[in-house]
Design an enzyme around this catalytic site. Structure first.
Site, PDB file in Angstrom:
ATOM      1  N   SER A 230       0.821  -1.198   0.000  1.00 49.28           N
ATOM      2  CA  SER A 230       0.000   0.000   0.000  1.00 49.28           C
ATOM      3  C   SER A 230       0.866   1.264   0.000  1.00 49.28           C
ATOM      4  O   SER A 230       1.583   1.512  -0.964  1.00 49.28           O
ATOM      5  CB  SER A 230      -0.950  -0.039   1.198  1.00 49.28           C
ATOM      6  OG  SER A 230      -1.952   0.953   1.104  1.00 49.28           O
ATOM      7  N   HIS A 434      -7.551  -5.877   0.970  1.00 52.47           N
ATOM      8  CA  HIS A 434      -6.357  -5.032   1.105  1.00 52.47           C
ATOM      9  C   HIS A 434      -5.451  -5.493   2.251  1.00 52.47           C
ATOM     10  O   HIS A 434      -4.223  -5.475   2.128  1.00 52.47           O
ATOM     11  CB  HIS A 434      -6.798  -3.581   1.332  1.00 52.47           C
ATOM     12  CG  HIS A 434      -5.694  -2.583   1.241  1.00 52.47           C
ATOM     13  ND1 HIS A 434      -5.143  -2.168   0.051  1.00 52.47           N
ATOM     14  CD2 HIS A 434      -5.024  -1.887   2.207  1.00 52.47           C
ATOM     15  CE1 HIS A 434      -4.198  -1.275   0.270  1.00 52.47           C
ATOM     16  NE2 HIS A 434      -4.099  -1.086   1.568  1.00 52.47           N
TER      17      HIS A 434
END
Length: 450
Positions: A230, A434
């Site tokens: 990320s 995620h």
């Protein structure tokens, strides 16, 4: 169906093959005293990263570096896997005192004019991609509100840090300024707003280069492998805007949930955006520039609230889903208190503002201070964009359809602008979110090595 980490390790290992220190005594700080740990709590709940590593039977080292602008960052090293032989002891550098001028010693990172925090040493003889023991070196960096603990909070066959160590890598886990392991400065106190006067402009310009420089010097390696999750990918891409020469330091980069552009996905975070506006204004009015600080008290509360038998545990599961996407198959209810005792790990309010600016502007760019201050900072009324054309190291992209933060359409845009996409891999599991990139990284090494 191949597991996604098989592809990740194949990507890293194959690139390395194509080219034809070590258990230490450390003094990590506990989140809380062991005497206050309840017998019903998971034994890993209040361990820090070094202790989490040691609890699984791996050697752990603590290293600290100083960025050119004075932030003291703690890194954690897993020098080899549980079955390594011929290990020798290497003394980690000693921590400088918080808020006091620190004296870099030996090959510890110091100040420099090029923004990398490195010191030069003509006596270091470097191999290209393997150390003196034949191990490759990998540096792994976390995302927003996270820490090095992300990559060791699971079983050895699931946690990325352990898997890489057992695969023969010398593993270095980084931490950015502002999280639990980056709340020190040579002169500034985190209790003062001045400490938090940064965005991830500075994290990309100073933090990541300083850590990479230290890893290269400590290992004697010219090139290392980089894995980011990320925001750990965003900082890598932005770093090349400031230091394009660092491309030569990186053998290959694996981007897990690559967060270059982040404007397509419509998630709960976007629904709550108006609420965030009000909260941010109020925090700034009160001079509060730190968000989600990880403290003993917060860790204790989180572990109790998220316990498998707690009536409030559903709230933790809900927060887990909001942060990355719905997925009940990969949440270990017994380990949930450990996750929330370490995450969120804290950050600066301005970093959060920067991420929100990226979504609103639909650009991958530097922090927007406003027209007047932009002129002072950048010589222009608008902040500069970070060009992916500066990233010439080979990059592997790993993404999923169920990621609530990084949309596949944003990944496509990033891929089109990167000069060298060595691998573009979609996670085959439809419910992979995620957070699962660092929570569930199962791999079959026989398949990988073959």
């Amino acid at each position: 169906m191949k597991d996604w980490t098989t592809s990740l390790l194949v990507f890293v290992v194959v690139l390395a093959v194509s080219e034809s220190r070590y258990s230490n005594t450390t003094t990590p700080v506990n989140f809380t005293s062991s005497s206050t740990t309840s017998s019903t709590e998971h034994p890993h709940t209040h361990l820090n990263t070094a202790q989490l590593i040691q609890a699984r039977g791996y050697p752990a080292e603590v290293h600290r570096v100083i960025t050119p602008d004075g932030y003291i960052l703690e890194m954690h090293r897993i020098p080899h896997g549980r079955t390594a032989h011929h290990a020798h002891t290497v003394r980690p550098n000693h921590p400088p005192r918080p808020h006091q001028p620190a004296r870099p010693r030996g090959r510890q990172a110091g100040r420099s004019t090029d923004g990398t925090g490195s010191t030069t040493s003509s006596s270091t003889s470097r191999n290209s991609t393997r150390d003196s023991k034949g191990r490759r070196v990998v540096f792994i960096l976390h995302g927003f509100l996270s820490s090095s603990a992300d990559f060791v909070m699971n079983d050895p066959d699931e946690a990325l840090g352990f898997m890489m160590a057992d695969a023969g890598y010398d593993v270095w886990l980084g931490n950015n300024r502002g999280n639990y392991y980056g709340r020190q400065h040579v002169t500034l106190s985190p209790e003062k707003p001045e400490f938090w006067d940064y965005s991830w402009n500075e994290m990309a310009r100073y933090d990541v280069p300083t850590m990479l420089s230290y890893v290269r010097k400590s290992s004697g390696m010219e090139q290392v492998y980089y894995i980011g999750h990320s925001m750990g990918t965003s900082l890598f891409f932005a770093m090349m805007h400031y230091h394009p020469h660092i491309n030569s330091w990186v053998r290959a980069m694996a981007a897990l949930a690559p967060a270059g552009y982040v404007y397509h996905k419509y998630s709960m975070a976007h629904v709550l955006a108006p609420f965030f506006d009000g909260v941010e204004r109020e925090l700034r009015r009160r001079g509060i520039m730190e968000i989600f600080q990880l403290t003993k008290d917060n860790s204790n509360k989180a572990s109790k609230m998220c316990g498998p038998n707690a009536i409030t545990s559903f709230m933790c599961i809900l927060m887990y889903f909001i942060s990355g996407g719905p997925n009940s198959n990969y949440v270990d209810k017994e380990y949930l208190p450990v996750i929330f005792a370490h995450t969120p790990a804290g950050s600066g309010l301005q970093v959060f503002t920067h991420l929100r600016q990226m979504h609103a502007s639909r650009k991958f760019q530097a922090f927007d201070y406003g027209r007047a201050k932009n002129v002072v900072k950048y010589g222009s009324t608008k902040p500069p964009s970070f060009s992916f054309s500066n990233v010439i190291a080979p990059v592997g992209l790993f993404w999923s359809e169920n990621d609530w933060i990084v949309d596949p359409r944003d990944v496509r845009k990033t891929a089109k602008e990167l000069p060298w996409v060595a691998l573009d891999y979609r996670i085959q599991l439809r419910d992979f979110n995620h957070v699962d990139f660092w929570r569930r990284t199962r791999v079959t090494f026989c398949t990988t090595l073959s």
